[in-house]
Structures are given as structure tokens and as C-alpha cells.
Design a protein around this motif. Sequence first.
Motif, short mmCIF file in Angstrom:
data_model
loop_
_atom_site.label_atom_id
_atom_site.label_comp_id
_atom_site.label_asym_id
_atom_site.label_seq_id
_atom_site.Cartn_x
_atom_site.Cartn_y
_atom_site.Cartn_z
N ARG A 1 -3.44 9.45 7.06
CA ARG A 1 -4.12 10.33 8.02
C ARG A 1 -4.84 9.55 9.10
O ARG A 1 -4.64 9.76 10.27
N LYS A 2 -5.76 8.68 8.70
CA LYS A 2 -6.53 7.87 9.65
C LYS A 2 -7.15 6.69 8.92
O LYS A 2 -7.22 6.68 7.70
N CYS A 3 -7.60 5.71 9.69
CA CYS A 3 -8.23 4.53 9.11
C CYS A 3 -9.51 4.21 9.88
O CYS A 3 -9.56 4.33 11.10
N ARG A 4 -10.51 3.81 9.10
CA ARG A 4 -11.78 3.31 9.64
C ARG A 4 -12.06 1.98 8.97
O ARG A 4 -12.27 1.93 7.76
N ASP A 5 -12.05 0.95 9.74
CA ASP A 5 -12.29 -0.40 9.22
C ASP A 5 -11.36 -0.68 8.02
O ASP A 5 -10.16 -0.63 8.18
N ASP A 6 -11.92 -0.93 6.83
CA ASP A 6 -11.11 -1.27 5.66
C ASP A 6 -10.67 -0.06 4.86
O ASP A 6 -10.00 -0.20 3.84
N TRP A 7 -11.04 1.16 5.28
CA TRP A 7 -10.74 2.37 4.53
C TRP A 7 -9.79 3.27 5.31
O TRP A 7 -9.90 3.38 6.53
N CYS A 8 -8.88 3.93 4.58
CA CYS A 8 -7.95 4.86 5.20
C CYS A 8 -7.93 6.17 4.44
O CYS A 8 -7.97 6.18 3.19
N GLU A 9 -7.84 7.26 5.18
CA GLU A 9 -7.71 8.57 4.55
C GLU A 9 -6.22 8.82 4.29
O GLU A 9 -5.39 8.66 5.18
N VAL A 10 -5.92 9.19 3.04
CA VAL A 10 -4.53 9.39 2.63
C VAL A 10 -4.39 10.74 1.93
O VAL A 10 -5.38 11.33 1.49
N GLU A 11 -3.13 11.17 1.83
CA GLU A 11 -2.82 12.35 1.02
C GLU A 11 -1.67 11.96 0.10
O GLU A 11 -0.61 11.54 0.55
N LEU A 12 -1.93 12.09 -1.21
CA LEU A 12 -0.95 11.71 -2.22
C LEU A 12 -0.71 12.89 -3.15
O LEU A 12 -1.60 13.24 -3.92
N ARG A 13 0.45 13.49 -3.04
CA ARG A 13 0.84 14.59 -3.94
C ARG A 13 -0.24 15.66 -4.06
O ARG A 13 -0.61 16.08 -5.15
N GLY A 14 -0.77 16.09 -2.93
CA GLY A 14 -1.76 17.15 -2.92
C GLY A 14 -3.20 16.69 -3.03
O GLY A 14 -4.13 17.48 -2.88
N ARG B 1 -6.23 14.51 -1.52
CA ARG B 1 -6.63 13.90 -0.26
C ARG B 1 -7.93 13.12 -0.47
O ARG B 1 -8.86 13.64 -1.08
N GLY B 2 -7.95 11.89 0.02
CA GLY B 2 -9.15 11.07 -0.13
C GLY B 2 -9.01 9.76 0.61
O GLY B 2 -8.13 9.59 1.45
N TRP B 3 -9.86 8.80 0.24
CA TRP B 3 -9.93 7.52 0.92
C TRP B 3 -9.57 6.37 -0.01
O TRP B 3 -9.93 6.37 -1.17
N MET B 4 -8.82 5.42 0.55
CA MET B 4 -8.43 4.22 -0.20
C MET B 4 -8.70 2.99 0.64
O MET B 4 -8.66 3.05 1.88
N LYS B 5 -8.91 1.88 -0.05
CA LYS B 5 -9.00 0.61 0.64
C LYS B 5 -7.63 0.28 1.22
O LYS B 5 -6.60 0.50 0.58
N ARG B 6 -7.63 -0.25 2.42
CA ARG B 6 -6.40 -0.59 3.12
C ARG B 6 -5.55 -1.57 2.31
O ARG B 6 -4.32 -1.53 2.35
N ALA B 7 -6.17 -2.44 1.55
CA ALA B 7 -5.45 -3.45 0.77
C ALA B 7 -4.76 -2.86 -0.46
O ALA B 7 -3.95 -3.54 -1.09
N ASP B 8 -5.04 -1.60 -0.80
CA ASP B 8 -4.48 -0.98 -2.00
C ASP B 8 -3.11 -0.34 -1.79
O ASP B 8 -2.51 0.17 -2.73
N PHE B 9 -2.63 -0.34 -0.58
CA PHE B 9 -1.32 0.26 -0.29
C PHE B 9 -0.62 -0.51 0.81
O PHE B 9 -1.23 -1.34 1.49
N TRP B 10 0.67 -0.22 0.98
CA TRP B 10 1.45 -0.84 2.04
C TRP B 10 1.77 0.24 3.07
O TRP B 10 2.12 1.36 2.70
N GLY B 11 1.60 -0.09 4.35
CA GLY B 11 1.94 0.87 5.41
C GLY B 11 1.03 0.81 6.62
O GLY B 11 1.13 1.65 7.51
N THR B 12 0.16 -0.19 6.68
CA THR B 12 -0.71 -0.36 7.84
C THR B 12 -1.04 -1.83 8.02
O THR B 12 -0.95 -2.61 7.06
N TYR B 13 -1.41 -2.20 9.22
CA TYR B 13 -1.83 -3.57 9.50
C TYR B 13 -3.33 -3.70 9.31
O TYR B 13 -4.07 -2.73 9.50
#
Length: 183
Positions: free
Chosen positions: A150-163, A165-177
Motif C-alpha cells: 500500500r505505502k511505505c514510511r521510512d523502514d515500515w510499509c503498509e501491506v495487505e496479506l490475505r485480508g 492489513r497492517g504494517w511490516m518492516k521493509r526488510a521482512d519482505f521482498w518487493g521494495t527498495y
Amino acid sequence: MLVRRSALAMLALMIGLGAACGGTAHGGTAWAAEKSTENRKDPTRATGLPIPRFVTVRVGEVNLRSGPNGSYPIEWVFRRKDMPVEIIQEFDTWRRIRDWEGAEGWVHQSALSGRRGVLIVGQTRTVHQAPRSDSAVVARAEPGVIGSLRKCRDDWCEVELRGYRGWMKRADFWGTYADEKIE
């Protein structure tokens, strides 16, 4: 017949003048070829978008080819819709992509979507309610789970996973720089 001969003579004169001017910067075929080259689109920068960049796989099965054409042999087949991939090269309507493990190949642009996605990597990861490690846990995601970015702020990104929705550390997934800003 006199008119016809003068028209032919005039045509011959015009052709002769055109050939004589052909080597100059402002006349003849050299100038026309130079102008047509300027107007031609560079097939290696087909979209004008940044390279590399992340996109997702649009369909459930995508053939990765060894070159940018349907006649090149298939080297890999991706079977996961919405999986994030990285475009690393363009040629006309073909995109060279790379997955999280480093597999590369060429696919037609119609097999890709501009939507952003995430792929959980490493180990089970925590999805938080807010972009803080001390916020409530919304879900836990296993490696291989695919979701939307969804969006990223600094080291955190908002994601939606199988219904969920929340925030994850950018280093915990692949798909952003690491330094990429996503709104």
C-alpha cells in the motif's frame, strides 16, 4: 512532346540537385535519415519509466524466455499471480524480469501489472497494527505468502496479506527498495 521533354528535363534537374545536396547537413537523404532516427523511439527505454522497478505478475502462469521475443526458448515458468518481480531491462514490448531468488527471463509486458506486491521471505514475519514494533500484532505471515503493498514510511510499509492489513518492516519482505518512497 515539347511539354513532356521539359517536364522530364526538370525532373532530372531536381533529382540531380537532390543528389548533389545529399551530403550536406540541410539537404538530401542524409538529412532525412538523421531526422527519422531522432524521431524513432529507443526500444531499450520503451516506457521511459525507471529501471530497475518493481511490478507484479498479472496472470497465473508466465513463460520466462531467454530473449525478448516469443520465438526464444522458455527457460522458466512463473505460476504465482500477483508475485512481485523486478523489471531490470526493457526492449520494445518485452521486459526482462528477476524474481526474489535471482531467476531472470523475458516476458511480454501484457503479463505484468503496475501494481505493487510483497513476498514474505526468510521466516515467519509479524504484521503490526501501526508502524512500530511495540504496536498490536494483526497477523503472522509465513515465508512465500504474497500480498499487496500500500505505502511505505521510512523502514515500515503498509501491506495487505490475505485480508489482513497492517504494517511490516521493509526488510521482512521482498518487493521494495530500501530508500524508495511509496504513497
